[in-house]
Write an enzyme that holds these catalytic residues in place. Structure first.
Site, PDB file in Angstrom:
ATOM      1  N   GLU A   1      -5.114   9.229  -5.116  1.00 27.79           N
ATOM      2  CA  GLU A   1      -5.367   7.875  -4.619  1.00 27.79           C
ATOM      3  C   GLU A   1      -6.239   8.041  -3.386  1.00 27.79           C
ATOM      4  O   GLU A   1      -5.747   8.410  -2.319  1.00 27.79           O
ATOM      5  CB  GLU A   1      -4.037   7.183  -4.265  1.00 27.79           C
ATOM      6  CG  GLU A   1      -3.133   6.916  -5.439  1.00 27.79           C
ATOM      7  CD  GLU A   1      -3.661   5.793  -6.342  1.00 27.79           C
ATOM      8  OE1 GLU A   1      -4.552   5.036  -5.932  1.00 27.79           O
ATOM      9  OE2 GLU A   1      -3.173   5.697  -7.483  1.00 27.79           O
TER      10      GLU A   1
ATOM     11  N   ASN B   1      -2.196   5.836   7.306  1.00 22.11           N
ATOM     12  CA  ASN B   1      -2.495   4.408   7.537  1.00 22.11           C
ATOM     13  C   ASN B   1      -1.356   3.473   7.105  1.00 22.11           C
ATOM     14  O   ASN B   1      -1.134   2.444   7.736  1.00 22.11           O
ATOM     15  CB  ASN B   1      -3.827   4.015   6.902  1.00 22.11           C
ATOM     16  CG  ASN B   1      -3.851   4.168   5.410  1.00 22.11           C
ATOM     17  OD1 ASN B   1      -3.185   5.049   4.860  1.00 22.11           O
ATOM     18  ND2 ASN B   1      -4.589   3.333   4.726  1.00 22.11           N
TER      19      ASN B   1
ATOM     20  N   CYS C   1      -7.157   1.347   2.663  1.00 24.32           N
ATOM     21  CA  CYS C   1      -8.102   1.880   1.672  1.00 24.32           C
ATOM     22  C   CYS C   1      -8.810   0.746   0.949  1.00 24.32           C
ATOM     23  O   CYS C   1      -9.903   0.925   0.432  1.00 24.32           O
ATOM     24  CB  CYS C   1      -7.370   2.788   0.693  1.00 24.32           C
ATOM     25  SG  CYS C   1      -5.939   2.010  -0.056  1.00 24.32           S
TER      26      CYS C   1
END
Ligand code: NAD
Length: 504
Positions: free
Chosen positions: A236, A141, A270
């Site tokens: 993460e 992303n 995110c």
């Protein structure tokens, strides 16, 4: 993107569906070779002073700046994102990261003196040493930022790196590798393209630490694989970021912020705003403004506001979550479908009449969808916001600073923004990471740099003595002396301390 039988990966342009590039799908032997090269580069790189490493990494930044347009082309072609998004959230973010670590990293890694307590004849200090070779596994992303951030931080700390970029965006990963190629430090970053098996091979390759950015599901697999060799992991992972809009909020700002936070990068962040809780007093006005702002979004691969989505299976998740919500009573106010054109385009979608029985309020959607729920109080909003396995970022919107801070303190997340969303990540000095299933460990800031170090605690002698008091043979009366010493040093009342002066 397709994984071919012949050990190669074909990527596609998500804006059109056209084939883009073919890159190798590395197996475990290829990964092992890359790790060996990074290990060979480690002794000389880690032996440099921090200033010398900084100088080299600032030269890498200059190379980035020289190639900025070309890098934006590569990023946009593989992700479908807007050029301005690529410039700000990928390139500028990384320039900022290099700037912060070049200025503050040396201090963060400086050896620290530590008080030795009762053993006043000794001196104690803490040293930060690079862990060695770091395996970085990154998602699609933000393929540049989320590769470069751990790579650079590990390098500043003195480590060398093997990067495994997402199989959806491998060309961006290769472009990252090229920034570091050549010259005396040409081997400090190795890039291995490939899919999940390549990533798992890297986790099992004997690297000294794994920094993984991606989904919770894969993060759990990475941690399980790393457990076999007790390789430390920095994870993460995903989020389901809540936004709390209080009755006294600047509703126009909150609505515009929600629309940006939900739809920038087509919702594939995110820390996207994935659910909104609005106090009933301003709910109607908020929804009306959100729908108006959403309907005005220009979705274009030229100079619009947002680009296409990146990865076909993610569109399937969006559609599945929407269908589940609608079947359970949710109402789509705008958007709700793919655009009638080639490529991965999905209309920005606003949803109301949602509740926590729906997947769209509980699981990460990772697409351009904004579900909004009315609540009776701030307390209810906080309770619902915390009713999640995730805890990455969150936001609260109010004109009352005290209320904002108190809500921020109560939200269960690694990061919180007041009257804004997402952008806390852009402040490199602020450590970033999740709580609950959103991750373990931090990138950015002092904490982020120390993630790539082992701390070494050293105890030395301040005053040389022939022996220590507690060595053999244990002196008679050491027990009584110990009790007197404890009373003297740790007694919180004068009476207790005075007792420490008495022999009996
Ligand atoms: P993903 O988990 O599918 O893949 C991430 C990476 O892991 C890819 O490089 C992939 O090839 C690799 N991989 C897959 N299986 C593996 C295995 N068994 N062992 C090792 N590596 C393996 O994630 P994605 O779809 O690329 O990215 C989207 C996800 O990433 C979302 O959940 C998003 O929230 C999360 N994300 C988190 C952050 C953060 O900083 N917290 C940032 C961006 C994205």
């Amino acid at each position: 993107m397709a994984l071919a039988q012949d050990g190669s990966i074909q990527t596609t342009d998500p804006r059109t569906g056209a084939p883009l590039a073919v890159v190798p799908d590395h197996d475990a032997a290829g990964v092992a070779r890359a790790v060996a090269r990074a290990r060979d580069a480690f002794p000389t790189w880690s032996a440099l002073t921090f200033k010398e490493r900084s100088r080299h990494l600032k030269a890498v930044r200059d190379r980035l700046l020289d190639r900025a347009e070309e890098l934006v082309d590569v990023i946009c072609a593989e992700t479908g994102k807007q050029r301005a998004e690529a410039v700000t959230t990928e390139l500028m973010a990384i320039c900022e990261t290099i700037d912060w670590y070049a200025k503050h990293g040396e201090g963060a890694l400086r050896t620290q003196q530590v008080a030795a307590g009762t053993m006043a004849h000794k001196k104690a200090w803490l040293r930060y040493e690079p862990v060695g070779v770091v395996g970085v596994i990154s998602p699609w992303n933000y393929p540049f930022t989320l590769s470069m951030t751990p790579v650079l931080t590990a390098l500043f700390a003195g480590c060398t790196v093997v990067l495994k970029p997402s199989e959806v965006t491998p060309t961006v990963g290769l472009a990252v590798g090229e920034l570091f190629a050549g010259g005396p430090w040409g081997d400090i970053v190795q890039v291995v393209t490939g899919g999940g098996a390549t990533g798992e091979a890297l986790v099992r390759s004997g690297v000294d630490k794994v920094c993984f950015t991606g989904s919770v599901r894969t993060g759990k697999r990475v941690m399980a694989a790393a457990a076999d060799s007790l390789t430390p992991v920095l994870l993460e992972l995903g989020g389901k970021d809540p936004m709390v809009v209080c009755a006294d909020a600047d509703v126009e700002r909150a609505a515009k912020g929600a629309v940006w936070g939900a739809f920038q990068n087509s919702g594939q962040t995110c820390m996207s705003v994935e659910r909104v809780y609005v106090e009933r007093a301003v709910y109607d006005e908020f929804v009306e403004r959100v729908v108006a702002a959403t309907s005005a979004i220009r979705q274009d691969d030229g100079g619009g506001d947002i680009g296409s989505m990146t990865f076909e299976p993610q569109l399937d998740v969006v559609e599945r979550h929407l269908a589940d919500a609608v079947a359970k009573g949710a109402k789509v106010l705008t958007g709700g479908a793919r655009l009638d054109r080639p490529g991965l385009w999905f209309g920005p979608t606003v949803l109301v009449d949602v509740d926590h029985t729906m997947d769209i309020m509980r699981d990460e959607t990772f697409g351009p969808v904004l579900p909004i729920m009315a609540v009776d109080s701030v307390d209810e909003a906080v309770k619902l916001a915390n009713d999640s396995v995730y805890g990455l970022n969150s936001s609260v919107w109010t004109r009352d600073e005290e209320l904002g801070i108190s809500v921020a303190n109560r939200l269960q997340s690694g990061n919180v923004c007041i009257n804004d969303c997402i952008v806390s990540y852009a402040v490199t000095g602020l450590p970033f990471g999740g709580v609950k299933e959103s991750g373990i460990g931090r990138v950015h800031g002092v904490a982020g740099l120390r993630e790539f170090c082992n701390s070494k605690s050293v105890l030395g002698q301040r005053v040389g003595t022939p022996r220590e008091l507690w060595w053999f043979p244990v002196p008679a009366g050491l027990d009584a002396l110990g009790i007197r010493t404890m009373r003297l040093r740790f007694g919180s009342s004068v009476a207790t301390r005075l007792k420490g002066l008495r022999r009996r």
